[in-house]
Write a protein that holds these residues in place. Structure first.
Motif: not given
Length: 333
Positions: A140-146, A171, A241, A243
């Motif tokens: 959630l934080e490192m990849l900032q998924p959409k 998500k 991106r 991780t």
């Protein structure tokens, strides 16, 4: 006097760990002092990172690891008798531990486990422990998924990977899991809702990714490194991106291997970030609360591979390194 059993490091691992590298010994513990408590292990964790971490440990030390233990004697009001504690640094592979619960040089301390109601205590070593925190923050934080993006996960049936995939589905992402058996693939797809599965032992990872997502994937959560990661990176979109949570594929290598990742990183202008979850220890409660809520809502499922008997710690460790576990690998004392 309480007698404790513990595994000590006799010889640093060279290549794949051998039974003779560790030794099971017994010791008599002294009486606890003011500010200390005595805890008896119930569940112990075996994790991939332990293989790498031991390389810097002195011979003769207790094998490192996390456990859930019951407080059976205490002279510390913060750790009352009858409560359960998640023991980290200072505990390790041992049946009984004397601790004061204070922070260590690594920034880790023992923590009293909150009441999990009808959930197993062992979850504090998996989805409600460090693997769950790694999945939560690493994804959630490192990849900032959409929503709508494609995510590939290597080591997808392990303690971290399976949680990452479930979080991705929560998500709204499309998920491809990579693991080493068709049985694991069935579990990932049928029970956890992964969209696709690739068996890296029997299939060409690169070719399968091109078939599934010819335009390339946006995100990669890497638990294994090596050739699998090279194949994934060569099938990512520009500005994808990544991780990097682990590299279990080379933990047992006796020589450092150069993996040709640079071409994909440069040509596709990828963003890759490694992380160590201990650096976010002050926020673990955030991940614990959210993952617990999702479990209670039925959005997150868990699976454990439990080995019975403290004397079987090494066997459970080896089985985990060989990928025989589904979800979190745990030893029940």
């Amino acid at each position: 006097m309480v007698k404790a059993k513990r595994f000590i490091l006799v010889k640093r691992f060279v290549g794949f760990p051998k039974p003779t590298d560790l030794k099971l010994v017994e010791e008599e513990l002294p009486p606890i002092k003011d500010g200390e408590f005595l805890a008896e292990a119930i569940y112990l964790s075996v994790d991939p990172y332990l293989r790498k971490k031991v390389s810097s440990f002195p011979v003769g030390d207790t094998m490192v690891g996390t456990q859930v233990a019951k407080i059976i004697e205490s002279k510390n009001p913060k750790f009352p008798v009858g409560k359960h504690v998640v023991g980290q640094a200072g505990f390790g592979w041992r049946t009984h531990t004397i601790s004061n619960g204070e922070l260590t040089a690594e920034g880790l301390n023992s923590a009293v486990l909150i009441d999990l109601a009808d959930l197993p205590l062992s979850l504090a070593l998996g989805i409600l422990g460090m693997p769950g925190y790694s999945a939560y923050f690493g994804f959630l934080e490192m990849l900032q998924p959409k929503a709508g993006e494609w995510l590939v996960i290597s080591g997808a049936a392990g303690a971290v990977g399976n949680v990452v995939g479930q979080l991705a589905k929560i998500k709204g992402l499309k998920v491809i899991g990579i693991a080493g058996s068709d049985e694991k693939g069935k579990w990932l797809k049928k029970e956890l809702g992964f969209d696709h599965f690739i068996n890296y032992k029997t299939q060409d990872v690169g070719a399968e990714l091109q078939r599934i997502v010819p335009e390339g994937v946006e995100l990669y959560f890497d638990n294994v490194g090596g050739d699998v990661s090279t194949a994934v990176m060569n099938n990512m979109k520009t500005f994808g991106r990544i991780t990097s949570c682990g590299s279990i594929s080379n933990y047992n290598d006796t020589e450092l291997k150069v993996v040709p990742l640079q071409h994909a990183l440069v040509s596709r202008q990828l963003k890759m970030r490694g992380f160590q979850i201990v650096s976010l220890a002050n926020r673990w409660n955030e991940a614990f609360k959210q993952n617990l809520e999702w479990i209670q809502q039925g959005k997150l499922k868990y699976r454990e591979t439990i080995t019975e008997g403290f004397h079987n710690m090494f066997n459970a460790f080896i089985d985990m390194l060989n990928g025989r576990n589904f979800g979190k690998a745990i030893v029940k004392v």
